[in-house]
Write an enzyme that holds these catalytic residues in place. Structure first.
Site, PDB file in Angstrom:
ATOM      1  N   ARG A  43       6.830   1.894   1.137  1.00 53.79           N
ATOM      2  CA  ARG A  43       7.429   0.627   0.996  1.00 53.79           C
ATOM      3  C   ARG A  43       8.937   0.408   1.888  1.00 53.79           C
ATOM      4  NH1 ARG A  43       2.373  -0.717  -0.245  1.00 53.79           N
ATOM      5  NH2 ARG A  43       1.712   0.228  -2.202  1.00 53.79           N
ATOM      6  N   HIS A  89      -8.601  -1.606  -6.907  1.00 52.41           N
ATOM      7  CA  HIS A  89      -7.914  -3.003  -6.450  1.00 52.41           C
ATOM      8  C   HIS A  89      -9.037  -4.025  -6.330  1.00 52.41           C
ATOM      9  CE1 HIS A  89      -4.714  -0.202  -5.174  1.00 52.41           C
ATOM     10  NE2 HIS A  89      -3.852  -0.864  -5.248  1.00 52.41           N
ATOM     11  N   LYS A 101       1.365   9.222 -11.556  1.00 54.94           N
ATOM     12  CA  LYS A 101       0.019   8.310 -11.669  1.00 54.94           C
ATOM     13  C   LYS A 101      -1.314   9.148 -11.276  1.00 54.94           C
ATOM     14  CE  LYS A 101       1.353   6.205  -7.165  1.00 54.94           C
ATOM     15  NZ  LYS A 101       2.004   5.101  -6.660  1.00 54.94           N
ATOM     16  N   HIS A 102      -2.267   8.793 -11.521  1.00 57.06           N
ATOM     17  CA  HIS A 102      -2.912   7.677 -12.363  1.00 57.06           C
ATOM     18  C   HIS A 102      -3.696   8.261 -13.496  1.00 57.06           C
ATOM     19  CE1 HIS A 102      -2.606   6.213  -8.083  1.00 57.06           C
ATOM     20  NE2 HIS A 102      -2.230   5.162  -8.633  1.00 57.06           N
ATOM     21  N   ARG A 142      -3.526  11.109  -0.420  1.00 56.57           N
ATOM     22  CA  ARG A 142      -2.669  10.656  -1.607  1.00 56.57           C
ATOM     23  C   ARG A 142      -2.415  11.793  -2.328  1.00 56.57           C
ATOM     24  NH1 ARG A 142      -3.559   5.195  -4.011  1.00 56.57           N
ATOM     25  NH2 ARG A 142      -1.874   5.154  -4.753  1.00 56.57           N
ATOM     26  N   ASP A 170       7.327   1.471  -5.220  1.00 59.75           N
ATOM     27  CA  ASP A 170       5.931   2.036  -4.971  1.00 59.75           C
ATOM     28  C   ASP A 170       6.121   2.982  -3.742  1.00 59.75           C
ATOM     29  OD1 ASP A 170       3.599   2.674  -5.603  1.00 59.75           O
ATOM     30  OD2 ASP A 170       2.477   0.973  -4.517  1.00 59.75           O
ATOM     31  N   ASP A 203      -0.791   0.499 -14.467  1.00 65.88           N
ATOM     32  CA  ASP A 203      -1.117   0.083 -13.237  1.00 65.88           C
ATOM     33  C   ASP A 203      -1.012  -1.480 -13.030  1.00 65.88           C
ATOM     34  OD1 ASP A 203      -1.426   0.359 -10.302  1.00 65.88           O
ATOM     35  OD2 ASP A 203      -3.052   1.623 -10.557  1.00 65.88           O
TER      36      ASP A 203
END
Length: 511
Positions: free
Chosen positions: A83, A188, A175-176, A145, A75, A257
């Site tokens: 990451r 989330h 994405k998304h 983002r 990710d 996701d």
């Protein structure tokens, strides 16, 4: 029929699952499941030992040896979401910065460099780029983002990013779908609703995904967003929405996701969500960031998260809720993605592009400065007025504080991000603590009119008019009354450039 004891069916189920896991070594359960046909795994920051460059490639080799054709995702968006560099912050420009510079060759080169880093880690799928058009300035989870707020801008940079990533021998997962850019809820933590007409979705939010499809993107990730114009099921579970992706000509793998996100977990449960997702047309089920680091916050462990989804699929096959044919269709798509990865080659031109771009120059061109932000020669106090980072970001690094407090005459005040504390109370306490002779550098990231951080800046301007602001998010619709650097991101690269702007060692930024 009891499918839980049929090894062929169990392998079929395992082959559409893509879990995260805890730790920097492969747990025994993950190796057992890979041997039984598990599609692969997804890396997050907690899987990477930043002190040992050999750790992640060795882990990837171990997982690859456990199953031929394993899909290893990471990710990694670069910029704000990283990451591979979670411990210190990304050294790549972020999407909003690339959109600001608006040079698709630079975006393609950054994509190629991102692919080179992912490939060096041993992973072969990158969960990027973000194709969401950030039309809501208060969006709590997309923001910087995204490449921008207009479909044309986002479309051309999504296509360039996909081209760069895949020319670097790595599969891109855009994405998304069908767009997370107009939300005001972080999926989330809850289930977002986007009350837009079909015509608006078609005109403003779908073009970047079509651009990715036209560029040959290998995978598309769904969003956990309800668009009432398409029905009340979130996109991940919605056959009408996922069917529309196929109608657009997409022939690759549809990846969900993470099913442990609250938008699915709280409303449906990850297990039932998995069943509905496969029935709706999804192919690869991302189980996501393990629970004690993700939205469940310790309710279960990584293997429990995995088995919840696996066992729900097996039970659905037993009771007829899910058909074998749906699972076989998904399994073929995952196998095709695995074959794509196995055949992928690095294009020599892509490698040259990756070496040729100057990330610091991109950031310098992207950021803007209003007012006199020069603090050279002053004693500084860094005051972080941002709230906690979203789980999507989930980095342990605070590059801005690190870059600024590297100076001997700069101190950090307070305990860092607010983490839900009242921003006005935090500011009041800080003002009482910071001596008047120190110039306050306030770190913010959500400064639209009416926001708590915006109100705090008004108080700061009245109490300490000599303060300066570093905004890591999108700029406010109305300019701040304090001198401000709008940074459009929170990467280590950005922090280093901004620190140079404040101290007078970086030139060439926009006014």
């Amino acid at each position: 029929m009891n499918h839980s004891t049929d090894p062929t069916v169990r392998a079929l189920v395992a082959g559409v699952l893509w879990p995260g896991f805890l730790g920097t070594t492969a747990p025994d359960w993950l190796l057992r499941e890979l041997d039984a046909g598990l599609a692969g795994a997804v890396y997050f920051g907690h899987n990477i030992d930043a002190t040992d460059p050999a750790q992640l490639p060795a882990l990837s080799r171990q997982l690859s040896d456990a199953r031929a054709g394993v899909l290893l995702g990471v990710d990694e968006e670069g910029g704000t979401v990283t990451r591979l560099e979670a411990a210190h912050g990304s050294t790549l420009p972020g999407a909003a910065q690339l959109g600001r510079v608006d040079d698709t060759e630079v975006t393609r080169a950054v994509g190629a460099e991102l692919a080179a880093r992912v490939r060096a880690s041993g992973a072969n799928v990158v969960l990027a780029p973000v194709a969401d058009v950030n039309t809501n300035p208060r969006n709590p989870v997309i923001g910087v983002r995204s490449f921008g707020a207009t479909p044309g801008l986002v479309s051309r940079h999504v296509a360039a990013s996909v081209s760069g990533i895949q020319s670097g021998g790595v599969a891109a997962c855009v994405k998304h779908f069908p767009g997370h850019g107009d939300t005001s809820v972080d999926s989330h933590h809850g289930l977002p609703r986007v009350e837009l007409d079909l015509a608006v979705v078609e005109a403003k939010h779908l073009p970047p995904f079509q651009a990715a499809i036209d560029a040959g993107v290998a995978a598309v990730m769904t969003s956990h967003v309800v668009l009432p114009a398409y029905g009340e099921l979130p996109a991940t579970l919605n056959p009408r929405i996922l069917g529309s992706l196929r109608e657009r000509g997409f022939r690759g793998a549809i990846v969900t996701d993470a099913l442990d996100m609250a938008a699915i977990r709280a409303e449906y449960g990850a297990g039932r969500g998995a069943v509905l997702a496969i029935a709706a047309g999804a192919d690869l089920l991302c189980i996501g960031n393990p629970s004690h680091l993700g939205p469940k916050r310790g309710a279960t462990d990584d293997v429990d998260d995995y088995t919840e989804v696996r066992d729900a699929l097996l039970a659905a096959l037993d009771d007829g809720t899910l058909s074998i044919s749906a699972l076989e269709r998904a399994s073929r798509a995952v196998a095709d993605l695995s074959e794509w990865v196995a055949a992928a080659q690095v294009v020599p031109q892509a490698a040259a592009q990756a070496v040729g771009f100057d990330g610091a120059r991109v950031v310098r061109e992207a950021i803007t400065v209003s007012g006199d932000v020069g603090v050279a020669g002053r004693e500084l106090a860094v005051l972080d007025l941002r709230d906690r980072a979203s789980i999507a970001v989930a980095s342990t690094a605070d590059p801005f504080t690190a870059a600024l407090t590297a100076r001997a005459d700069c101190v950090r005040v307070g305990a860092g991000p607010l983490n839900g504390r009242d921003v006005v109370a935090v500011l009041s306490d800080a003002l009482a603590e910071i001596p008047a002779e120190r110039t306050i550098v306030a770190l913010v990231d959500a400064v639209q009119p009416g926001s708590p951080q915006r109100r705090a800046l008004g108080m700061l301007a009245a109490a300490r008019p000599g303060s300066v602001v570093v905004n890591a998010g999108l700029p406010a619709a109305e300019p701040s009354v304090l001198p401000t650097v709008d940074a459009y991101g929170v990467s280590r690269l950005t922090a280093d450039v901004v620190a140079g702007v404040l101290t007078g060692t970086t030139e060439g930024v926009r006014a």
